[in-house]
Design an enzyme around this catalytic site. Sequence first.
Site, PDB file in Angstrom:
ATOM      1  N   GLY A 184      36.414  37.813  43.502  1.00 16.08           N
ATOM      2  CA  GLY A 184      37.787  37.977  43.041  1.00 16.08           C
ATOM      3  C   GLY A 184      37.971  37.326  41.693  1.00 16.08           C
ATOM      4  N   GLY A 185      39.181  37.406  41.174  1.00 13.14           N
ATOM      5  CA  GLY A 185      39.470  36.827  39.881  1.00 13.14           C
ATOM      6  C   GLY A 185      39.340  35.317  39.883  1.00 13.14           C
ATOM      7  CG  PHE A 186      41.906  33.324  41.282  1.00 10.57           C
ATOM      8  CD1 PHE A 186      42.481  32.701  40.187  1.00 10.57           C
ATOM      9  CD2 PHE A 186      42.506  34.468  41.778  1.00 10.57           C
ATOM     10  CE1 PHE A 186      43.638  33.189  39.612  1.00 10.57           C
ATOM     11  CE2 PHE A 186      43.660  34.968  41.211  1.00 10.57           C
ATOM     12  CZ  PHE A 186      44.236  34.332  40.120  1.00 10.57           C
ATOM     13  CE  LYS A 246      40.913  34.739  46.695  1.00  6.70           C
ATOM     14  NZ  LYS A 246      40.231  35.612  45.733  1.00  6.70           N
ATOM     15  CG  LEU A 273      33.795  39.448  52.688  1.00  9.65           C
ATOM     16  CD1 LEU A 273      35.116  38.935  53.217  1.00  9.65           C
ATOM     17  CD2 LEU A 273      33.321  40.629  53.514  1.00  9.65           C
ATOM     18  N   GLY A 274      32.966  39.808  48.143  1.00  7.33           N
ATOM     19  CA  GLY A 274      33.284  40.298  46.813  1.00  7.33           C
ATOM     20  C   GLY A 274      33.558  39.142  45.886  1.00  7.33           C
ATOM     21  CG  ASP A 308      45.020  39.537  39.535  1.00  7.56           C
ATOM     22  OD1 ASP A 308      44.941  40.555  38.834  1.00  7.56           O
ATOM     23  OD2 ASP A 308      44.039  38.977  40.040  1.00  7.56           O
TER      24      ASP A 308
END
Length: 794
Positions: free
Chosen positions: A512-514, A531, A509-510, A658
């Site tokens: 993320g920062g983590f 995630k 989906l994408g 964030d």
Amino acid sequence: MVRIIFLLFSAILFSFSTADDTLTPGRPLTDDSEASLISVGGKFQLGFFSPVGSSNRYVGIWFCNVSVDSVVWIANRRRPIASKSGILSLTANGTLLIADGNGNGTTVYWSSSTEVSVANPVAQLLDDANLVVREAGGDQNTYPAWQSHDFPTNIHLPGMKLGWNLTSGFNRQLTAWTSATDPAPGIYTLGIEKQGNAQEFVWQGTQPRWRSGPWNGLYFSGVPTIELDSLLRQEFVVDEQEVAAWFTVGNPSVILRSVLMPDGLLRSESWIEETQTWNVRAYVPMDRCDSFYACGPNAVCYPNAWPLCQCLPGFRPRNPQNWDVIGNPSDGCVRTTALDCQNGTDRFFQQSSVKLPDTTASAVNRSMSLEDCRSWCLRNCSCTAYASANLSTGSESGCMIWTSGLADIKFLYGSSSPQPLYVRLAAADLVTATEPMESGQRRMLTIIISVSCVAVLFFVCVACCVWAAKKKKKNRADEEVEEENLNLPLFDLGTIAEATGNFCMDNKLGEGGFGPVYKGKLKEGQEIAVKRLSKTSMQGTDEFKNEVMVIAKLQHRNLVRLLGCCVQGGERMLIYEYMLNGSLDTFLFGWLAKSLMIHKTHVRLICKIFDFLLACYRPDRDKCRLLDWRMRYNIILGIARGLLYLHHDSRYRIIHRDLKTSNILLDKDMNPKISDFGMAKLFGGDETTGNTKRVIWSLWKENRTSEIVHDSICHSLSFDEVLTCIKVGLLCVQERPEDRPIMCFVLQMLVSNSSLLPEPKQPGFVVTSNQIDNDSSGALLSINRLSVIILEGR
Ligand SMILES: *[C@@H]1O[C@H](CO)[C@@H](O)[C@H](O)[C@H]1NC(C)=O
Ligand SMILES: *[C@@H]1O[C@H](CO)[C@@H](O)[C@H](O)[C@H]1NC(C)=O
Ligand SMILES: *[C@@H]1O[C@H](CO)[C@@H](O)[C@H](O)[C@H]1NC(C)=O
Ligand SMILES: *[C@@H]1O[C@H](CO)[C@@H](O)[C@H](O)[C@H]1NC(C)=O
Ligand SMILES: *[C@@H]1O[C@H](CO)[C@@H](O)[C@H](O)[C@H]1NC(C)=O
Ligand SMILES: *[C@@H]1O[C@H](CO)[C@@H](O)[C@H](O)[C@H]1NC(C)=O
Ligand SMILES: *[C@@H]1O[C@H](CO)[C@@H](O)[C@H](O)[C@H]1NC(C)=O
Ligand SMILES: *[C@@H]1O[C@H](CO)[C@@H](O)[C@H](O)[C@H]1NC(C)=O
């Protein structure tokens, strides 16, 4: 007495021309003398005029105090006079006539059609723009022999009734102009369909183009925002005498009107004295789902979704080929299982938040209770759905039933409609209908997954073997202890790998920062977002699980729910509920979204209101329409609520470090949900420095707020709400942290009246006008050359 003083006053004021409000036989109005009538309160004027861009002469009524586009009614719209030779007269029997004064004066351009002859007639222009013909000295409350309000053109004004007089069979409709310069009747009309349960319609010729949905005592089913309108009150009446719609305005100094545009758009507008412009407050049709019957029978149209149309629960596409592949949904949907009326096993599925289907063929009984309604529907084998018809009692009462296909259902984002549609289903279908299906999307997803993941099947097998081996090695005792401590489900790595197609790229989906986020689907059918935390910056396993537990305890309707985690084989993953509409930033396409800064703390997020507003200046204006103003406002409010919960109400006082648009996810109903909260706890104080790039203070100072809110683009907005948001936004970027609001005040401000807010001072950064580039269209503000200033959050 007042009247006499007024007449004296106006006689002095307009000594060269007639400036009365009445017309009597023998005293005609002539165009060449520039005579006119003015209503008693000075609001409206009647006389000869030419539309902008035309030299034709018409007799019309216009707002005295409006400088632009002020005409509200036209008599001879079909037959204009070519020169300034027209005469408007009242005949001795009460007929109004527009004739040509040249030559022998016998060419009649227009006449009022009165069947009753009036003995001593007088025509008077009233302060609601109504020109009435009645007997001189007659009772003002009796129905006039003739009135212009019965023959509206393209403008609906406060107090003016549209619809049917059932005793005389007379119907009042708006008819659009042919073009902006030609008032002749165009192809679009707006009126009331009295068949079934009455509704408002916009027709193109005889074809319906837009439908308001049935009236429920408070608002039209498809236009729930009418009820929230602070300026006007919508009224609708259905009885033996009439079926009529009108609106009233609380504050008489506010100038409001509804206009049916030549292209069929119905706009509600208010006159802004300061800027001398019409402000568009709302308009329909607003999106593709407002087009009449966009989806065919038994389907729901979702304005922001892909595909646009989805079958009602218990229904499947009639023609799956057209539906999914060609994207032509007009065939609609059919029942998965036929109804079983004789045996009485049918049930109802409650479909909420929709504009009710077309009621042209519906039966209605306003005094029935909802229970009786249900049994009425069950008794009639052709009944396909029912709904309440009257919400003015405060709860669902009254009854309407549908006996054919359910046509033109639109999903209403952000409205928790208290008037659900009860769809009749065979008992077998109700089991599968507990949540609205997205069959089209699922099918598409299945195709994508199966095609693209075949290639990696081999690797899945290998991976499975490796994981199985690792799992055996795992300390079982350890795991049992953890299961006891955690109420949070620990997911097995194999389960997650299976759900995500072994972290197939197509399910990503994408990023993320983590770490990357994957979409997945558990065996039970639940959709999840996984995630997969990157392997750097990790705490010990126990510490990690403790923190996850804390995060999982935070539950709020504006926070994304953490379903569980997976700690296995060196992997650490968080499993969240899946959000159908993706993240907020997918709605903010383009360069502007990309340039959104990452703020250091929460308060600054509210300032993102600027981005929403500025999004309207993007060249790609259609995309902008995806989020209408009310939806944006709901999103902002939701974010503020979620943050307030995190900061003050939850026991853990999580500070989100964030926040950015990609961390605001939108569920099926466009409710915002904050994600990634608590990640700072997992990763330590890993703060992100905020860069701020901003335009607009100077506009505020010069009182040019409406320039920030470009009215022709952001249609459905309420000016007060915009004002509030701009103020809150400005307060958020004040130079001194003390001047910035704290979180709970931000929420209060958003729900309160803008006039109560403190006036913002100059913010910590100011862009002077020479730093603002105007692009060729003049509307796009470029921020390329703006200095980047970093502000500390409060
Ligand atoms: C028209 O405008 C003038 C000046 O702004 C104002 O004094 C007057 O009250 C207005 N008239 C109406 C009927 O609104
Ligand atoms: C006058 O009336 C006659 C018929 O009534 C018509 O033919 C003629 O065009 C009219 N106008 C002029 C200017 O004579
Ligand atoms: C009124 O007079 C006009 C002509 O002066 C005539 O055409 C019309 O038929 C009359 N109407 C009635 C109701 O008598
Ligand atoms: C309908 O029209 C008749 C005259 O044609 C009038 O007497 C009556 O009052 C009207 N009814 C309504 C509800 O306006
Ligand atoms: C709704 O019900 C109430 C109470 O029965 C009634 O007074 C009202 O007139 C009804 N509204 C409509 C639109 O029928
Ligand atoms: C009613 O139930 C009977 C027995 O379960 C079944 O055979 C019959 O087909 C049902 N009738 C309908 C119309 O489905
Ligand atoms: C409406 O429903 C009530 C209560 O069920 C019933 O008494 C009444 O006759 C119905 N009215 C009509 C017009 O069907
Ligand atoms: C079912 O309701 C419709 C609409 O009111 C009516 O036309 C039809 O006659 C009813 N059918 C039966 C069997 O009652």
